[in-house]
Design a protein around this motif. Structure first.
Motif, PDB file in Angstrom:
ATOM      1  N   ARG A 207       0.836  -1.204   0.000  1.00  0.00           N
ATOM      2  CA  ARG A 207       0.000   0.000   0.000  1.00  0.00           C
ATOM      3  C   ARG A 207       0.871   1.254   0.000  1.00  0.00           C
ATOM      4  O   ARG A 207       0.604   2.208  -0.744  1.00  0.00           O
ATOM      5  N   MET A 208       1.924   1.237   0.796  1.00  0.00           N
ATOM      6  CA  MET A 208       2.814   2.391   0.870  1.00  0.00           C
ATOM      7  C   MET A 208       3.533   2.612  -0.452  1.00  0.00           C
ATOM      8  O   MET A 208       3.737   3.746  -0.883  1.00  0.00           O
ATOM      9  N   LYS A 209       3.910   1.512  -1.127  1.00  0.00           N
ATOM     10  CA  LYS A 209       4.556   1.647  -2.435  1.00  0.00           C
ATOM     11  C   LYS A 209       3.603   2.271  -3.449  1.00  0.00           C
ATOM     12  O   LYS A 209       4.001   3.114  -4.262  1.00  0.00           O
ATOM     13  N   SER A 210       2.330   1.854  -3.417  1.00  0.00           N
ATOM     14  CA  SER A 210       1.343   2.420  -4.338  1.00  0.00           C
ATOM     15  C   SER A 210       1.152   3.908  -4.085  1.00  0.00           C
ATOM     16  O   SER A 210       1.087   4.716  -5.021  1.00  0.00           O
ATOM     17  N   GLU A 211       1.083   4.279  -2.792  1.00  0.00           N
ATOM     18  CA  GLU A 211       0.967   5.692  -2.443  1.00  0.00           C
ATOM     19  C   GLU A 211       2.214   6.449  -2.870  1.00  0.00           C
ATOM     20  O   GLU A 211       2.133   7.594  -3.340  1.00  0.00           O
ATOM     21  N   PHE A 212       3.379   5.799  -2.731  1.00  0.00           N
ATOM     22  CA  PHE A 212       4.629   6.432  -3.119  1.00  0.00           C
ATOM     23  C   PHE A 212       4.644   6.743  -4.616  1.00  0.00           C
ATOM     24  O   PHE A 212       5.046   7.829  -5.037  1.00  0.00           O
ATOM     25  N   ILE A 213       4.213   5.796  -5.445  1.00  0.00           N
ATOM     26  CA  ILE A 213       4.200   6.003  -6.902  1.00  0.00           C
ATOM     27  C   ILE A 213       3.300   7.178  -7.256  1.00  0.00           C
ATOM     28  O   ILE A 213       3.666   8.046  -8.064  1.00  0.00           O
ATOM     29  N   ALA A 214       2.109   7.225  -6.649  1.00  0.00           N
ATOM     30  CA  ALA A 214       1.193   8.334  -6.917  1.00  0.00           C
ATOM     31  C   ALA A 214       1.780   9.661  -6.446  1.00  0.00           C
ATOM     32  O   ALA A 214       1.691  10.681  -7.143  1.00  0.00           O
ATOM     33  N   THR A 215       2.408   9.641  -5.271  1.00  0.00           N
ATOM     34  CA  THR A 215       3.010  10.862  -4.727  1.00  0.00           C
ATOM     35  C   THR A 215       4.175  11.319  -5.585  1.00  0.00           C
ATOM     36  O   THR A 215       4.328  12.511  -5.864  1.00  0.00           O
ATOM     37  N   ALA A 216       5.025  10.360  -6.010  1.00  0.00           N
ATOM     38  CA  ALA A 216       6.184  10.702  -6.833  1.00  0.00           C
ATOM     39  C   ALA A 216       5.748  11.342  -8.140  1.00  0.00           C
ATOM     40  O   ALA A 216       6.339  12.333  -8.591  1.00  0.00           O
ATOM     41  N   ALA A 217       4.697  10.789  -8.748  1.00  0.00           N
ATOM     42  CA  ALA A 217       4.187  11.357  -9.998  1.00  0.00           C
ATOM     43  C   ALA A 217       3.720  12.792  -9.782  1.00  0.00           C
ATOM     44  O   ALA A 217       3.996  13.686 -10.600  1.00  0.00           O
ATOM     45  N   HIS A 218       3.031  13.019  -8.660  1.00  0.00           N
ATOM     46  CA  HIS A 218       2.555  14.371  -8.355  1.00  0.00           C
ATOM     47  C   HIS A 218       3.713  15.318  -8.076  1.00  0.00           C
ATOM     48  O   HIS A 218       3.739  16.453  -8.583  1.00  0.00           O
ATOM     49  N   GLU A 219       4.689  14.863  -7.288  1.00  0.00           N
ATOM     50  CA  GLU A 219       5.828  15.707  -6.937  1.00  0.00           C
ATOM     51  C   GLU A 219       6.664  16.073  -8.164  1.00  0.00           C
ATOM     52  O   GLU A 219       7.257  17.152  -8.222  1.00  0.00           O
TER      53      GLU A 219
END
Length: 222
Positions: free
Chosen positions: A11-23
């Motif tokens: 779950r944290m990895k999925s959130e990380f991918i979404a966050t990285a794309a946004h950042e």
């Protein structure tokens, strides 16, 4: 077999991918927008042109920092660890020089730097040492109120050199404190959370570990 931890990491990895794309998208949008303005409106006053170019440079630096974090993560994940370029480094001078730049860039917080009178030379990677400072102060500034104090205290303790960073933020719970060095972990992962990839403190720990040092965090929830 209890899969709770594995599912939490996924779950944290999925959130990380979404966050990285946004950042990544946010500074790219600014760079593209101001570059288009400069290309299509050559009549802008020179002062405005300089202002827009400075914004482009700042956003490019932000992108560079994100890419560096991702590269560090890749090295850690592959088992290679953090790559160090060690050399004799005057720690007091390094902190003082970095602090001067910080005060110019951040004007909505107060800073105090308490350094030992005698200079200490350590065999460290200067760039990585500054990266640690930047991550610690970035978190302290991000999670504390404008006008509050962030203090750095450095002292020689036998053969060790100890650096403490204190802030007056709201603090963390015991669970949050225990997980602060986990990869991808962010204290606030909501849609209104402050920016960040959740990698900073994990990378900080690995940099310090690569130097043979230790790091710990103490926090009291306000």
């Amino acid at each position: 077999r209890d899969l709770t931890r594995e599912r939490e990491i996924d779950r944290m990895k999925s959130e990380f991918i979404a966050t990285a794309a946004h950042e990544l998208r946010t500074p790219l949008t600014s760079i593209k927008g101001f570059a288009e303005l400069l290309l299509t409106r050559p009549d802008f006053p020179i002062e405005s042109q300089r202002e827009y170019l400075q914004i482009i440079e700042d956003k490019a630096d932000l992108l560079g920092g994100i890419v560096s974090d991702l590269l560090d993560l890749s090295r850690i994940e592959s088992g290679r660890g953090i790559s160090l370029n060690r050399a004799p480094c005057a720690i007091n001078d390094t902190i003082a020089h970095w602090a001067e730049q910080l005060r110019k860039e951040v004007t909505d917080h107060r800073f105090e730097f308490l350094l030992p009178d005698e200079e200490t030379v350590l065999f460290v990677d200067r760039g990585k040492f500054v990266q640690v400072l930047e991550n610690l102060f970035s978190n302290a500034i991000k999670f504390s109120a404008n006008g509050s104090l962030v203090r750095l205290t450095a002292q020689k303790r036998g053969t060790d050199y100890q650096v403490c960073v204190e802030d007056a933020g709201i603090g963390m719970t015991e669970e949050q404190t225990a997980r602060i060095f986990d990869k991808f972990y962010r204290v606030d992962a909501s849609s209104t959370a402050l920016g960040g990839l959740g990698l900073g403190m994990s990378i900080v720990k690995n940099i310090i570990k690569a130097h043979g040092g230790q790091i710990e965090v103490k926090s009291v929830r306000a």
